[in-house]
Write an enzyme that holds these catalytic residues in place. Structure first.
Site, mmCIF file in Angstrom:
data_model
loop_
_atom_site.group_PDB
_atom_site.id
_atom_site.type_symbol
_atom_site.label_atom_id
_atom_site.label_comp_id
_atom_site.label_asym_id
_atom_site.label_seq_id
_atom_site.Cartn_x
_atom_site.Cartn_y
_atom_site.Cartn_z
ATOM 1 N N CYS A 79 -6.952 -24.872 53.568
ATOM 2 C CA CYS A 79 -5.724 -24.658 53.758
ATOM 3 C C CYS A 79 -4.992 -25.978 53.100
ATOM 4 O O CYS A 79 -5.342 -26.103 51.932
ATOM 5 C CB CYS A 79 -5.065 -24.625 55.019
ATOM 6 S SG CYS A 79 -3.333 -24.066 55.412
ATOM 7 N N HIS A 180 -7.413 -19.764 56.110
ATOM 8 C CA HIS A 180 -8.043 -20.069 57.410
ATOM 9 C C HIS A 180 -9.223 -19.268 57.594
ATOM 10 O O HIS A 180 -9.202 -18.162 58.296
ATOM 11 C CB HIS A 180 -7.069 -20.399 58.521
ATOM 12 C CG HIS A 180 -5.929 -21.315 58.210
ATOM 13 N ND1 HIS A 180 -6.206 -22.600 58.971
ATOM 14 C CD2 HIS A 180 -4.808 -20.977 58.092
ATOM 15 C CE1 HIS A 180 -4.956 -23.286 58.578
ATOM 16 N NE2 HIS A 180 -4.166 -22.384 58.226
ATOM 17 N N GLU A 182 -11.782 -19.634 59.491
ATOM 18 C CA GLU A 182 -12.117 -19.582 61.100
ATOM 19 C C GLU A 182 -11.268 -18.909 61.787
ATOM 20 O O GLU A 182 -11.467 -18.296 62.752
ATOM 21 C CB GLU A 182 -11.966 -21.111 61.483
ATOM 22 C CG GLU A 182 -10.630 -21.486 61.705
ATOM 23 C CD GLU A 182 -9.833 -22.235 60.727
ATOM 24 O OE1 GLU A 182 -8.834 -22.713 60.987
ATOM 25 O OE2 GLU A 182 -10.368 -22.081 59.437
#
Length: 206
Positions: A79, A180, A182
């Site tokens: 990011c 992102h 994750e």
């Protein structure tokens, strides 16, 4: 060991837990010796570009990140962390970045909603070890600024948001993901796993 670089800005806990779920050891650290000794390093980031660079400089971590990148061991910006890899950003004025990838970061311009937020499909631009065994799919974005790489060969994947938007970059052992991973379901975790596999203690639990 994967070092998650703590310079005061970033989703450190969620990235650390994602790495651990993939079977690798993660440490959240601001200690130069721990970062430089790691098999792989992740530079996360949430917030403003200028503030992030100020934090990196004030903590002495700007030179550590550059030294780590020069070592040839895998480095991943996530990011805002991806944007920091570039030469400069126009976010709230002009700010110099880490200069690991040539290019600049600019604000979305157009008659559409900003920030770009939500699930968008990736389009792989060229082959990369990050994409081993993977097909393009959807990942989760939240950003108002996007990177414009100077070299087309550094652009690994894009997404479409009223234009082609840089999603993944890479040169040598330096990589960046605008989204992102994750928080991006199975594909995001698979991309993280492929990054781990580039390190000397890589594992593969997918």
């Amino acid at each position: 060991m994967i070092a998650i670089i703590d310079y005061g800005m970033g989703n450190l806990h969620s990235v650390s837990k994602a790495i651990e779920r993939l079977g690798a050891e993660a440490v959240v650290t601001s200690k130069p010796e721990e970062i430089l000794a790691a098999d792989g390093a992740i530079l996360p980031g949430v917030g403003a570009f200028g503030d992030a660079m100020s934090n990196l400089r004030e903590t002495g971590l700007e030179s550590v990140v550059k030294e780590y990148a020069a070592s040839g061991k895998p480095l991943l910006g996530i990011c805002l962390g991806m944007q920091l890899l570039f030469d400069e950003s126009e976010e709230h004025g002009t700010h110099a970045g880490l200069g690991l990838l040539p290019g600049k970061v600019v604000r979305f311009r157009g008659d559409y909603k900003v920030p770009h937020m939500g699930w968008n499909e990736l389009s792989f631009s060229q082959a990369s070890p990050l994409f081993k065994g993977l097909a393009p799919g959807h990942v989760y974005f939240v950003h108002s600024y996007h990177a414009l790489p100077e070299r087309i060969e550094d652009l690994l994947a894009t997404t479409d948001y009223h234009q082609a938007v840089t999603a993944i970059v890479g040169r040598g052992s330096v990589y960046g993901m605008q989204f992102h991973p994750e928080k991006s379901g199975e594909l995001g975790m698979a991309l993280l796993n492929n990054f781990i596999m580039l390190t000397s203690n890589g594992t593969n639990n997918l």
